[in-house]
Design a protein around this motif. Structure first.
Motif, PDB file in Angstrom:
ATOM      1  N   LEU A 202       0.813  -1.209   0.000  1.00 54.05           N
ATOM      2  CA  LEU A 202       0.000   0.000   0.000  1.00 54.05           C
ATOM      3  C   LEU A 202       0.854   1.270   0.000  1.00 54.05           C
ATOM      4  CD1 LEU A 202      -2.889   1.192   0.189  1.00 54.05           C
ATOM      5  CD2 LEU A 202      -2.636   1.133   2.680  1.00 54.05           C
ATOM      6  N   LEU A 203       2.037   1.216   0.640  1.00 51.82           N
ATOM      7  CA  LEU A 203       2.868   2.414   0.804  1.00 51.82           C
ATOM      8  C   LEU A 203       4.027   2.475  -0.177  1.00 51.82           C
ATOM      9  CD1 LEU A 203       3.095   2.438   4.709  1.00 51.82           C
ATOM     10  CD2 LEU A 203       1.457   3.644   3.253  1.00 51.82           C
ATOM     11  N   ARG A 204       4.163   1.482  -1.041  1.00 55.78           N
ATOM     12  CA  ARG A 204       5.322   1.392  -1.924  1.00 55.78           C
ATOM     13  C   ARG A 204       5.425   2.631  -2.822  1.00 55.78           C
ATOM     14  NH1 ARG A 204       4.895  -4.052  -4.282  1.00 55.78           N
ATOM     15  NH2 ARG A 204       5.393  -4.646  -2.124  1.00 55.78           N
ATOM     16  N   ASP A 205       6.626   3.186  -2.926  1.00 57.92           N
ATOM     17  CA  ASP A 205       6.983   4.341  -3.773  1.00 57.92           C
ATOM     18  C   ASP A 205       6.702   5.685  -3.103  1.00 57.92           C
ATOM     19  OD1 ASP A 205       7.537   2.401  -5.655  1.00 57.92           O
ATOM     20  OD2 ASP A 205       5.746   2.791  -6.855  1.00 57.92           O
ATOM     21  N   PHE A 206       5.968   5.699  -1.975  1.00 59.62           N
ATOM     22  CA  PHE A 206       5.531   6.978  -1.407  1.00 59.62           C
ATOM     23  C   PHE A 206       6.371   7.381  -0.194  1.00 59.62           C
ATOM     24  CE2 PHE A 206       1.588   5.471  -3.487  1.00 59.62           C
ATOM     25  CZ  PHE A 206       1.404   6.546  -4.357  1.00 59.62           C
ATOM     26  N   LEU A 207       6.549   8.700  -0.039  1.00 60.84           N
ATOM     27  CA  LEU A 207       7.269   9.286   1.087  1.00 60.84           C
ATOM     28  C   LEU A 207       6.501  10.512   1.548  1.00 60.84           C
ATOM     29  CD1 LEU A 207       9.959   9.386   2.811  1.00 60.84           C
ATOM     30  CD2 LEU A 207      10.819  10.960   1.064  1.00 60.84           C
ATOM     31  N   GLU A 208       6.227  10.581   2.850  1.00 61.95           N
ATOM     32  CA  GLU A 208       5.517  11.735   3.404  1.00 61.95           C
ATOM     33  C   GLU A 208       6.513  12.720   3.985  1.00 61.95           C
ATOM     34  OE1 GLU A 208       2.317  13.002   6.900  1.00 61.95           O
ATOM     35  OE2 GLU A 208       3.012  10.927   6.724  1.00 61.95           O
ATOM     36  N   VAL A 209       6.455  13.951   3.493  1.00 63.30           N
ATOM     37  CA  VAL A 209       7.333  15.014   3.987  1.00 63.30           C
ATOM     38  C   VAL A 209       6.452  16.160   4.469  1.00 63.30           C
ATOM     39  CG1 VAL A 209       9.189  16.628   3.416  1.00 63.30           C
ATOM     40  CG2 VAL A 209       9.140  14.353   2.362  1.00 63.30           C
ATOM     41  N   ARG A 210       6.624  16.532   5.734  1.00 64.65           N
ATOM     42  CA  ARG A 210       5.786  17.603   6.292  1.00 64.65           C
ATOM     43  C   ARG A 210       5.991  18.906   5.522  1.00 64.65           C
ATOM     44  NH1 ARG A 210       6.621  14.293  10.618  1.00 64.65           N
ATOM     45  NH2 ARG A 210       4.847  13.960  12.005  1.00 64.65           N
ATOM     46  N   GLY A 211       4.878  19.507   5.138  1.00 60.51           N
ATOM     47  CA  GLY A 211       4.910  20.726   4.342  1.00 60.51           C
ATOM     48  C   GLY A 211       4.726  20.467   2.860  1.00 60.51           C
ATOM     49  N   LEU A 212       5.134  19.273   2.405  1.00 57.72           N
ATOM     50  CA  LEU A 212       4.967  18.907   1.000  1.00 57.72           C
ATOM     51  C   LEU A 212       3.888  17.859   0.808  1.00 57.72           C
ATOM     52  CD1 LEU A 212       8.694  18.666  -0.200  1.00 57.72           C
ATOM     53  CD2 LEU A 212       7.077  20.542  -0.556  1.00 57.72           C
ATOM     54  N   GLY A 213       3.562  17.126   1.863  1.00 57.91           N
ATOM     55  CA  GLY A 213       2.553  16.079   1.761  1.00 57.91           C
ATOM     56  C   GLY A 213       3.154  14.771   1.274  1.00 57.91           C
ATOM     57  N   ILE A 214       2.342  13.993   0.541  1.00 60.05           N
ATOM     58  CA  ILE A 214       2.773  12.692   0.037  1.00 60.05           C
ATOM     59  C   ILE A 214       3.479  12.876  -1.305  1.00 60.05           C
ATOM     60  CG2 ILE A 214       2.054  10.396  -0.675  1.00 60.05           C
ATOM     61  CD1 ILE A 214       1.692  10.850   2.269  1.00 60.05           C
ATOM     62  N   LEU A 215       4.696  12.326  -1.410  1.00 60.23           N
ATOM     63  CA  LEU A 215       5.463  12.399  -2.647  1.00 60.23           C
ATOM     64  C   LEU A 215       5.615  11.001  -3.233  1.00 60.23           C
ATOM     65  CD1 LEU A 215       8.386  14.759  -1.513  1.00 60.23           C
ATOM     66  CD2 LEU A 215       6.189  15.406  -2.525  1.00 60.23           C
ATOM     67  N   ASN A 216       5.481  10.900  -4.557  1.00 56.02           N
ATOM     68  CA  ASN A 216       5.745   9.644  -5.241  1.00 56.02           C
ATOM     69  C   ASN A 216       7.192   9.688  -5.732  1.00 56.02           C
ATOM     70  OD1 ASN A 216       6.004   7.568  -7.272  1.00 56.02           O
ATOM     71  ND2 ASN A 216       3.775   7.440  -7.309  1.00 56.02           N
ATOM     72  N   ILE A 217       8.064   8.989  -5.015  1.00 56.53           N
ATOM     73  CA  ILE A 217       9.490   9.050  -5.305  1.00 56.53           C
ATOM     74  C   ILE A 217       9.800   8.437  -6.672  1.00 56.53           C
ATOM     75  CG2 ILE A 217      11.770   8.296  -4.537  1.00 56.53           C
ATOM     76  CD1 ILE A 217      10.486  10.518  -2.861  1.00 56.53           C
ATOM     77  N   ARG A 218       9.094   7.360  -7.025  1.00 54.94           N
ATOM     78  CA  ARG A 218       9.340   6.746  -8.329  1.00 54.94           C
ATOM     79  C   ARG A 218       8.988   7.709  -9.460  1.00 54.94           C
ATOM     80  NH1 ARG A 218       9.783   1.390  -9.810  1.00 54.94           N
ATOM     81  NH2 ARG A 218       8.995   0.690  -7.781  1.00 54.94           N
ATOM     82  N   ALA A 219       7.846   8.405  -9.330  1.00 55.30           N
ATOM     83  CA  ALA A 219       7.423   9.341 -10.372  1.00 55.30           C
ATOM     84  C   ALA A 219       8.358  10.545 -10.455  1.00 55.30           C
ATOM     85  CB  ALA A 219       5.995   9.795 -10.112  1.00 55.30           C
ATOM     86  N   MET A 220       8.908  10.962  -9.304  1.00 55.33           N
ATOM     87  CA  MET A 220       9.757  12.153  -9.280  1.00 55.33           C
ATOM     88  C   MET A 220      11.192  11.866  -9.720  1.00 55.33           C
ATOM     89  SD  MET A 220       8.467  13.910  -5.713  1.00 55.33           S
ATOM     90  CE  MET A 220       9.692  15.206  -5.797  1.00 55.33           C
ATOM     91  N   PHE A 221      11.732  10.733  -9.282  1.00 47.95           N
ATOM     92  CA  PHE A 221      13.155  10.457  -9.489  1.00 47.95           C
ATOM     93  C   PHE A 221      13.424   9.272 -10.411  1.00 47.95           C
ATOM     94  CE2 PHE A 221      12.892  12.739  -5.483  1.00 47.95           C
ATOM     95  CZ  PHE A 221      13.928  13.655  -5.577  1.00 47.95           C
TER      96      PHE A 221
END
Length: 315
Positions: A202-221
C-alpha cells in the motif's frame, strides 16, 4: 513460529516462475505444507531431493532419483513409491521436464498427493522454494522509521516523530540513494543471521514530507530511486543531545551499540541532530564506515595504533 501455506497457493504463486504443470493429485490442493524450522534435526524439512530417512514436505525427483527407482526390483520399487507418497509428503515435484512413470502418477492419484513437473533443474527448484518460503512465511515485525539502501546496504533511519527522518530520506534520494519504505517498513528473519526489510504494498513508492505532503518518489526520481527489499545491515538513530550528552560521546568510536531485531543484533549508530549538521553526508559516511568495519578496518583502532607508533618513535 509455525508457518503454513497450501499446495494450491504455492502452485499459483510460483507456476510461471518455476514453469510448473500439475500432473496428478489435484484433490490434495488444499493440503497445508507445515514446516517448523526449529524442530529437531531428525524431523521433516521443507524441500529437498528424494529422501526416505529424513523426509521432506516437498520431495524433488530429478534424473538421478528416477534412475534409482527404475533400478529397483518391482517389489522394492512399489514399496519405495508407497513411502514416497506417505503421510510425510505434502507434494512431489519432478524436475528437468522429465517423463513421469505411470505408476508414480497412479500413486499420486490414489494418495491424493499433488504431483508437479517443472522444466527447471532440481537445485534451482529447491533454491527457489526455500527462498519463497523464507521471505513469505517468516516471522515479521514492523519498525517505525524510513528504510533505505545507502551505499549499497540496507539502512533503517529511526528517531522521534518530527525529528526529520523523511526530509533526510528525501535528501538521500536526491544524492542517488534509494528508498525502500517510509514510516512502517516490514522486516522478516530469513536466515539465522539475516533480516530482510521491505515495504507494504500500500505504501510502496511513497514518502511523506511535512509541508509537501505525500510524494511519489518513483514518479519524481525514476525507477532507480526505489528498491523493493534489502537485508538490514545498519540502523541510524537520530536524537537530540544536550551539551552534557554530547560531551560524553566517545571521540574515537562515536555513539555505537546494537539493536535486537527478530533475534539478530544489528549495529546501530546514534547521530546527534543539531542546526547546521549535514545529516545526509553523515549517514553516507556511517554506511561507508560500516562497510569498512565489515571488511576488517576500524578507523579508531588504526588511529590509536598510529599514535602508539609515534610515541614509541619519540621515546
Amino acid at each position: 513460529m509455525n508457518a503454513t501455506l497450501t499446495v494450491a497457493g504455492l502452485f499459483e504463486a510460483l507456476r510461471d516462475k518455476l514453469e510448473l504443470s500439475w500432473l496428478a493429485g489435484r484433490e490434495g490442493g488444499e493440503r497445508e505444507i507445515l514446516f517448523r524450522p526449529n524442530d529437531d534435526p531428525g524431523s521433516s524439512s521443507l524441500v529437498g531431493h528424494l529422501n526416505f530417512i529424513h523426509t521432506h514436505r516437498i520431495q524433488v525427483l530429478g534424473s538421478i532419483e528416477l534412475a534409482y527407482l527404475d533400478g529397483l526390483d518391482p517389489d522394492y520399487r512399489r514399496e519405495a513409491i508407497n513411502m514416497l507418497f506417505s503421510g510425510q509428503t505434502d507434494m512431489v515435484l519432478v524436475s528437468e521436464g522429465l517423463d513421469v512413470p505411470e505408476d508414480i502418477q497412479q500413486h499420486a492419484r490414489e494418495a491424493k498427493t499433488p504431483l508437479f513437473r517443472s522444466t527447471l533443474p532440481s537445485h534451482e527448484l529447491i533454491s527457489h522454494l526455500q527462498h519463497f518460503y523464507a521471505h513469505s512465511y517468516s516471522e515479521r515485525i514492523i519498525l517505525h522509521g524510513v528504510y533505505m539502501e545507502v551505499m549499497g546496504i540496507g539502512v533503517l533511519i529511526t528517531g522521534e516523530a518530527s525529528i526529520g527522518k523523511s526530509e533526510l530520506a528525501l535528501e538521500l534520494v536526491s544524492r542517488g540513494q534509494r528508498l525502500i519504505a517510509d514510516d512502517t517498513p516490514e522486516f522478516a528473519r530469513v536466515a539465522p543471521d539475516l533480516v530482510s526489510g521491505s515495504c507494504p504494498s500500500l505504501l510502496r513508492d511513497f514518502l511523506e514530507v511535512r509541508g509537501l505532503g505525500i510524494l511519489n518518489i518513483r514518479a519524481m526520481f525514476g525507477d532507480s530511486a526505489i528498491k523493493r527489499s534489502k537485508y538490514l545491515r545498519l540502523i541510524i538513530h537520530l536524537a537530540k543531545f544536550s551539551d552534557q550528552e554530547l560531551n560524553r560521546i566517545d571521540r574515537l568510536k562515536g555513539s555505537q551499540d546494537t539493536h535486537n531485531v527478530l533475534g539478530v543484533e544489528i549495529p546501530r549508530v546514534t547521530l546527534p541532530v543539531a542546526p547546521g549538521r549535514n545529516l545526509a553526508v553523515l549517514v553516507e559516511a556511517a554506511a561507508r564506515n560500516h562497510i569498512l568495519r565489515i571488511r576488517g578496518y576500524d578507523a579508531g583502532e588504526a588511529f590509536m595504533e598510529r599514535q602508539h607508533r609515534h610515541i614509541e618513535q619519540d621515546q
